[in-house]
Design an enzyme around this catalytic site. Structure first.
Site, PDB file in Angstrom:
ATOM      1  N   CYS B  41       0.653  -1.046   0.036  1.00 27.89           N
ATOM      2  CA  CYS B  41       0.117   0.058   0.340  1.00 27.89           C
ATOM      3  C   CYS B  41       1.394   1.097   0.062  1.00 27.89           C
ATOM      4  O   CYS B  41       0.476   2.859  -0.201  1.00 27.89           O
ATOM      5  CB  CYS B  41      -0.398   0.460   1.315  1.00 27.89           C
ATOM      6  N   ASP B  43       2.826   1.783   2.528  1.00 26.13           N
ATOM      7  CA  ASP B  43       2.314   2.769   4.279  1.00 26.13           C
ATOM      8  C   ASP B  43       2.752   1.597   4.821  1.00 26.13           C
ATOM      9  O   ASP B  43       1.834   1.295   4.983  1.00 26.13           O
ATOM     10  CB  ASP B  43       1.357   2.738   4.733  1.00 26.13           C
ATOM     11  N   CYS B  66       4.545   8.851   3.796  1.00 22.79           N
ATOM     12  CA  CYS B  66       4.605  10.168   3.371  1.00 22.79           C
ATOM     13  C   CYS B  66       4.838  11.403   4.061  1.00 22.79           C
ATOM     14  O   CYS B  66       4.761  11.249   5.070  1.00 22.79           O
ATOM     15  CB  CYS B  66       3.448  10.391   2.335  1.00 22.79           C
ATOM     16  N   CYS B 113      -2.969   9.191   4.440  1.00 28.05           N
ATOM     17  CA  CYS B 113      -2.032   9.156   5.592  1.00 28.05           C
ATOM     18  C   CYS B 113      -2.310   8.931   6.996  1.00 28.05           C
ATOM     19  O   CYS B 113      -1.255   8.988   6.863  1.00 28.05           O
ATOM     20  CB  CYS B 113      -1.111   9.450   4.098  1.00 28.05           C
TER      21      CYS B 113
END
Lengths: 386, 218
Positions: B41, B43, B66, B113
């Site tokens: 994904c 993440d 991120c 996120c």
């Protein structure tokens, strides 16, 4: 970036700055030469003459005839016109799976409307094998569209070989190439490339945004997608963007003049940069074939860190680059090009594209390597994967 | 810098992340560890907590993520550790919306996120309770691995009258990661709506009433 910081622009695949000679060539067409080429009076005819001269110049560079040049609003429009203008329900279209979205999305929309679509996978080096195209050809294959050079990883596709094969074995199939990334740096001679259609965009070779070209070989039947006027021989209505077109031509002429030297200079610089990054930064890789790629393109992956974070840190140092990571795409999906290379996820999301250009120096790249090394180190400190 | 896509607070936390784990994991001797997301994904968030007398007295994190993930988790860690640490129950009440507010907002497409830190904290607390042998609530099945969204959240969504995946996604961000779960959730959603529709929802109908009449006053 902060004030007074030197900006290092390494995103020439996204767009290039307008060359000052190009702006000078355009200015009169915003001022005294404002005429509509469609008007019969002196102002109109003067604009028309300039437009046709420009068309002739492009034709000379592409080694085709002036009436085979259609000016559009950009690369995306040229790609759209090529696909939508050629294909009808029931036709078969073949494209590579790493095409620019202007081709990819358009093809997928057309597929929903009754076009048969085959996407040819590329090898792990980002280059397509011509045999796979040969095998995909059907009785109803009408159009094949393969890009000259990829926008993300810069890999060069075997356009001449495909063109040669088609001319010999399937002259009935129309062959299009999106050459947007190759403009001004690769050979655009359509007789060499053996294409029937070719897309270009001015802002990729130091020309203005909003101007594109579609080369259409004589005899290829194209249905216009914008109606309402007889411009571009009835193939694209809309009053011509005369100033833009003049700028586009000036830019391509300028680029062509120093094309070979610039190709050599950028290749050398790029190779230097790639080697330095790969040796100085552990667990880094270059995406796409190392030689068969655009001279200014260097696309790296760094294990265990995320591309957007790298980009933002680079930006803070005054370095402009780009990434194929999910977090920069706006769509939450990583780039279809990197996915096509079957790069593992831990690498895929840490991809950064640097694209060098006219202003790039060795000193710039040395600075980038120093900063990049530190950034990768810092981000790996907070990564649970490293 | 005007050309920055994030707020000044996010920028500060991104460039100077607070409380991330430095050095070896074993040196920290955590009481609870949680990890959410997956490299697929794009993440991964891992979190370590130390608990004394029901209070989270220390917290460390690491992320493959991120700027939003880094900024929001750094902020969450500050919120939890403020004034010597937060009680577990209080910490679990922190919502992604609270973090967003403290950060001065995030671009719309980056909000998904920012929920990772919050999910990782919950996972770490669960791990702590489990280790301690405390009776913990039976965890609801996770239906979106990337964002750690549970089946219970889907139940609540249907119970609240929501009938489309889009509505559910807007609220929970489910399926915005690797998107592999989308088809499965859609199927599950259809089942749940079906099940819900079997019961008469008002005094007038037995079936197909949902979506046609307002259920809120029934």
């Amino acid at each position: 970036m902060t004030k007074n910081q030197k900006l290092i622009y390494l995103d020439h695949a996204a767009t290039t700055p307008l060359a000052s000679e190009v702006l000078d060539a355009m200015l009169p067409f915003f001022r005294e030469e404002f005429g509509n080429p469609g008007s019969i009076h002196a102002k109109g005819q003067s604009a028309k003459n300039a437009l046709e001269k420009a068309r002739q110049s492009i034709a000379e560079i592409l080694n085709c005839e002036a009436e085979e040049i259609i000016f559009t609003s950009g690369g995306s429009e040229s790609d759209n016109l090529a696909l939508r203008g050629i294909l009808k329900k029931g036709d078969h279209l073949i494209i590579s799976e790493i095409e620019h979205h202007a081709i990819l999305h358009t093809a997928e929309i057309l597929e929903k409307n009754g076009i048969e679509l085959t996407k040819i996978p590329v090898e792990k080096n980002g280059i397509l094998k011509i045999e796979k195209i040969e095998k995909a050809i059907r009785k109803n294959t009408k159009l094949i569209s393969v890009m000259l050079a990829n926008n993300e990883i810069g890999t060069l596709q075997p356009i001449r070989e495909i063109g040669k094969f088609l001319q010999k074995n399937h002259p009935e199939i129309i062959f299009h190439s999106d050459a947007v990334q190759g403009g001004g740096i690769l050979d655009l001679n359509v007789k060499h490339l053996k294409v029937n259609l070719l897309s270009l965009s001015a802002h990729k070779f130091y020309g203005p945004k909003g101007v594109g070209i579609l080369f259409k070989k004589k005899g290829v039947k194209l249905n216009p997608q914008i109606s309402g006027g007889n411009q571009e021989r009835g193939l694209r209505a809309s009053t011509e963007n005369v100033a833009g077109i003049i700028g586009c031509v000036k830019a391509l002429k300028l680029a062509e003049k120093s094309r070979d030297e610039e190709f050599t200079r950028l290749t050398k610089l790029r190779n230097y940069f790639v080697e330095k990054v790969l040796t100085e930064i552990p667990r880094s890789r270059l995406n796409g074939n190392a030689e068969k790629r655009l001279p200014g393109n260097a696309n790296f992956s760094f294990f265990g860190i995320e591309g957007e974070s790298i980009l933002l840190r680079l930006d803070f140092e005054g370095i402009c680059a780009s990434s194929g990571s999910a977090c920069t795409s706006g769509s939450l999906d990583p780039s279809h090009v990197l996915k096509a290379l079957k790069i593992p996820h831990e690498w895929l999301h840490g991809s950064i594209r640097f694209t060098l250009g006219k202003s790039t120096t060795k000193k710039d790249l040395d600075f980038v390597v120093v900063k990049l090394k530190k950034i990768v180190q810092d981000l790996r400190k907070i990564s649970p994967l490293v | 810098m005007n050309n920055w896509p994030y707020s000044g607070t996010v920028k500060d936390h991104f460039f100077h992340p607070r409380n991330f784990l430095q050095g070896d994991e074993s040196d920290f001797a955590a009481d609870g560890v949680g990890e959410v997301g997956s490299p697929a994904c794009g993440d991964v968030m891992k979190m370590w907590i130390k608990v004394r007398d029901g209070k989270i007295i220390d917290l460390k994190w690491k992320t493959f993520g991120c700027a939003s993930a880094i900024g929001s988790t750094s902020m969450l860690s500050e919120m939890v550790l403020k004034n010597g640490g937060m009680k577990i129950e209080t910490a679990l009440k922190i919502t992604p919306a609270d973090i967003l507010k403290k950060l001065g907002g995030l671009p719309q497409n980056k909000i998904h996120c920012s929920v990772l830190g919050d999910k990782a904290l919950r996972a770490a607390v669960e791990n702590y309770l489990e280790k301690k042998g405390e009776p913990k609530k039976k965890p609801s099945k996770i239906i979106c691995e990337c964002l750690g969204v549970s089946e219970r959240e889907l139940d609540l969504s249907v119970a609240a009258g929501e009938r489309t995946f889009a509505e559910f996604q807007r609220k929970t961000k489910a399926g915005t990661g690797c998107e592999k779960c989308v088809a499965k959730i859609n199927k599950l959603l259809a089942k749940k709506i079906d099940k819900y529709s079997d019961k008469a929802c008002c005094s007038f109908c037995k079936k197909d009433c949902l979506g046609k009449t307002s259920r809120t006053n029934d």
